[in-house]
Write a protein that holds these residues in place. Structure first.
Motif, PDB file in Angstrom:
ATOM      1  N   GLU A   1     -10.254   1.391  -6.800  1.00 33.28           N
ATOM      2  CA  GLU A   1      -9.813   2.783  -6.807  1.00 33.28           C
ATOM      3  C   GLU A   1      -8.328   2.856  -7.121  1.00 33.28           C
ATOM      4  OE1 GLU A   1     -10.755   4.194  -2.931  1.00 33.28           O
ATOM      5  OE2 GLU A   1     -12.889   4.454  -3.344  1.00 33.28           O
ATOM      6  N   GLY A   2      -7.858   4.074  -7.398  1.00 29.54           N
ATOM      7  CA  GLY A   2      -6.445   4.288  -7.626  1.00 29.54           C
ATOM      8  C   GLY A   2      -6.077   4.296  -9.091  1.00 29.54           C
ATOM      9  N   PRO A   3      -4.816   4.599  -9.377  1.00 26.41           N
ATOM     10  CA  PRO A   3      -4.381   4.733 -10.773  1.00 26.41           C
ATOM     11  C   PRO A   3      -4.391   3.440 -11.559  1.00 26.41           C
ATOM     12  CG  PRO A   3      -2.536   4.927  -9.231  1.00 26.41           C
ATOM     13  CD  PRO A   3      -3.772   4.959  -8.411  1.00 26.41           C
ATOM     14  N   TRP A   4      -4.463   2.297 -10.890  1.00 28.43           N
ATOM     15  CA  TRP A   4      -4.478   1.013 -11.601  1.00 28.43           C
ATOM     16  C   TRP A   4      -5.852   0.357 -11.512  1.00 28.43           C
ATOM     17  CZ3 TRP A   4      -0.698   2.500  -8.089  1.00 28.43           C
ATOM     18  CH2 TRP A   4       0.505   2.904  -8.667  1.00 28.43           C
ATOM     19  N   ALA A   5      -6.888   1.191 -11.343  1.00 30.25           N
ATOM     20  CA  ALA A   5      -8.245   0.664 -11.150  1.00 30.25           C
ATOM     21  C   ALA A   5      -8.696  -0.199 -12.327  1.00 30.25           C
ATOM     22  CB  ALA A   5      -9.230   1.814 -10.936  1.00 30.25           C
TER      23      ALA A   5
ATOM     24  N   CYS B   1      -3.618  -2.618  -4.644  1.00 37.43           N
ATOM     25  CA  CYS B   1      -4.300  -2.118  -3.442  1.00 37.43           C
ATOM     26  C   CYS B   1      -3.293  -1.644  -2.400  1.00 37.43           C
ATOM     27  CB  CYS B   1      -5.200  -3.197  -2.851  1.00 37.43           C
ATOM     28  SG  CYS B   1      -6.655  -3.590  -3.857  1.00 37.43           S
TER      29      CYS B   1
ATOM     30  N   HIS C   1      -1.714   1.616  -3.596  1.00 42.38           N
ATOM     31  CA  HIS C   1      -2.679   2.718  -3.484  1.00 42.38           C
ATOM     32  C   HIS C   1      -2.798   3.181  -2.032  1.00 42.38           C
ATOM     33  CE1 HIS C   1      -6.032   5.293  -4.281  1.00 42.38           C
ATOM     34  NE2 HIS C   1      -6.892   4.543  -3.589  1.00 42.38           N
ATOM     35  N   GLN C   2      -2.812   2.250  -1.097  1.00 40.83           N
ATOM     36  CA  GLN C   2      -2.878   2.599   0.319  1.00 40.83           C
ATOM     37  C   GLN C   2      -1.629   3.349   0.759  1.00 40.83           C
ATOM     38  OE1 GLN C   2      -3.517  -1.144   2.271  1.00 40.83           O
ATOM     39  NE2 GLN C   2      -5.628  -1.350   1.539  1.00 40.83           N
TER      40      GLN C   2
ATOM     41  N   ASP D   1       0.271   5.132  -1.127  1.00 40.16           N
ATOM     42  CA  ASP D   1       0.271   6.419  -1.821  1.00 40.16           C
ATOM     43  C   ASP D   1      -0.615   7.434  -1.137  1.00 40.16           C
ATOM     44  OD1 ASP D   1       1.658   7.596  -3.872  1.00 40.16           O
ATOM     45  OD2 ASP D   1       0.076   7.319  -5.351  1.00 40.16           O
ATOM     46  N   ARG D   2      -1.661   6.951  -0.438  1.00 37.96           N
ATOM     47  CA  ARG D   2      -2.609   7.846   0.216  1.00 37.96           C
ATOM     48  C   ARG D   2      -2.135   8.315   1.584  1.00 37.96           C
ATOM     49  NH1 ARG D   2      -8.301   4.853   0.061  1.00 37.96           N
ATOM     50  NH2 ARG D   2      -8.897   6.761   1.151  1.00 37.96           N
TER      51      ARG D   2
END
Length: 473
Positions: free
Chosen positions: A100-104, A465, A468-469, A471-472
């Protein structure tokens, strides 16, 4: 092509069988089957050919290999079916991943690279698929990476768990436990993919990639003392136990034994995470990872997962390690931990002190180290491994894993926008199929070292990862 066997020592006499070019060599044999790919030209030493493809046309070339078995020529239908089955299996495997995320997409490509490096019969993860690709063209820094490094273990297991690869995580962990059992309590730096501990290094009589000699088989680092490996292994066991809730009784006893071994051994000098071929030193990162080893042992014992009878000694040695690092391995002038006591040299592996939990991200000394590494070892988005000598001549490129470690450190320190910008730059450096080598030449962007490099992809997954964490939140 000019087939050679035995690392170039055996030159087969090429011929044809049923019109198919073959290269036999003792118990080995190679055939080149082709359909709609022109007529092959065959001499006693080479197999070659040429053909023209147009839109809508389709050609197929298959290299068929046999070892101590009959050399069987497949039909085109069989080759097409195998190719289709392979593509379907890989697509299905990727669909089951949790990216997941923008770099998936970059994470997915790295997941595929990681899966490609898994040796299916054992579950081991190879550090790379190649040997002796140079860290500098024309230089001597050319090593065989077709082994599995303990150094990579925590990142590998963490990536498998983050991606939802439970079968791969279990297989890798049990391979790791099997391999290290054979040398207990001493850990080898690396193990063969079948779990063996012997990997003697020798030089091939070859010119090397683009004239970069020597070309090597085996890796002399296998015999070094690298104390950081104990922290990596105990961190791996901690991750596995946290995910599964249990450890096998025999494994638990051996992990406790490793902690005891760290207590007896951490005061020795070692070769460090980068396997220097100069004199051993008291590398700071090695001491940090010894602290991590004992910390994870204490935590596992506190949860009743490993024997706890020596836990007080583990705590005592943890404090001794902390005192060593904090009183001897920090430079007030540089506001950073240094490569080893008394030096002014920096080392990007010190970033692992933050990533593996030697101290929290808000600890001023670690934050200062992150800034010093970026300032002194950075070159745009690139990060070199260390300053100072290492027993080898010449230079090397920037180490890609270190750049991804810097991304993750920045993210954990709260610099999310900076980390995201840096990760965007690094993701753009991948080749056309999303792969990374070990190193990169900062001025030209040319890949250096062995490829695909597992640690580069593992560090990318971990950084993406973590970011992304953050960022959330």
């Amino acid at each position: 092509m000019t087939p050679r066997f035995g690392y170039g020592k055996i030159a087969p006499r090429i011929g044809r069988r049923a019109g198919v070019p073959i290269a036999p060599a003792g118990a080995d044999a190679l055939a080149v089957c082709s359909w709609e790919a022109g007529a092959p030209d065959v001499t006693e030493e080479t197999i070659s050919g040429g053909f023209e493809m147009r839109p809508g046309s389709r050609a197929l070339i298959a290299g068929c290999f046999a070892h101590q078995d009959p050399l069987v020529f497949p039909t085109r239908a069989e080759c097409e079916a195998r190719l289709e089955h392979t593509c379907t299996a890989w697509r299905r495997w990727l669909e089951e991943r949790t990216c997941e995320g923008p770099w998936a997409q970059a994470v997915e490509r790295s997941a595929l690279a990681l899966k490609l490096l898994v040796f299916a019969p054992s579950g081991a993860v190879a550090a790379a698929a190649t040997s002796s690709l140079p860290e500098t063209l024309g230089g001597e820094r050319n090593f065989d990476y077709r082994f599995s490094w303990i150094r990579d273990s925590a990142f590998a297991l963490d990536a498998f768990l983050a991606l939802g690869c439970s079968p791969e995580a279990r297989a890798y962990f049990w391979w790791l436990m099997h391999a290290t059992q054979l040398t207990h309590p001493r850990l080898r730096v690396l193990y063969r993919l079948d779990g063996g501990a012997r990997a003697p290094e020798w030089t091939l009589p070859l010119a090397g990639y683009r004239g970069s000699a020597p070309a090597r088989v085996g890796n002399a680092a296998v015999g070094q003392l690298q104390l950081d490996t104990y922290g990596e292994l105990l961190q791996t066991a901690w991750l596995y136990a946290t995910a599964t809730g249990h450890l096998d009784a025999d494994v638990a006893r051996r992990l406790a034994g490793l902690a005891d071994f760290v207590c007896r051994t951490w005061r020795r000098k070692d070769a460090g995470i980068w396997e220097v071929r100069s004199q051993p030193r008291h590398f700071t990162q090695s001491k940090m990872m010894c602290w991590v080893a004992l910390d994870r042992a204490v935590r596992l014992a506190g949860q009743g997962l490993i024997p706890h009878r020596h836990a007080e000694r583990w705590r005592s040695e943890m404090q001794a390690l902390r005192d060593f690092v904090e009183t001897r391995c920090f430079s007030e002038r540089q506001n950073s931990y240094v490569r080893f006591p008394g030096s002014v040299e920096l080392d990007a592996s010190l970033l692992l002190g933050l990533l593996h939990g030697y101290a929290d991200p808000d600890q001023p000394r670690l934050r200062g180290t992150v800034e010093a590494v970026r300032r002194e070892l950075g070159h745009g988005p690139f990060v070199r491994r260390y300053t100072g000598e290492d027993g080898l001549s010449g230079t090397e490129g920037a180490f890609l894993a270190c750049s991804f470690w810097l991304v993750e450190c920045l993210a954990r320190c709260g610099h999310v926008d900076e980390a995201a910008g840096l990760l965007d730059q690094l993701v753009a450096l991948a080749n056309d199929v999303g792969l990374y080598s070990e190193e990169i030449e900062p001025d030209t962007g040319e890949f250096l070292g062995n490829m695909p490099q597992g640690l580069s992809h593992l560090a990318l997954i971990s950084a993406a990862c973590a970011l992304h964490q953050q960022d959330r939140r």
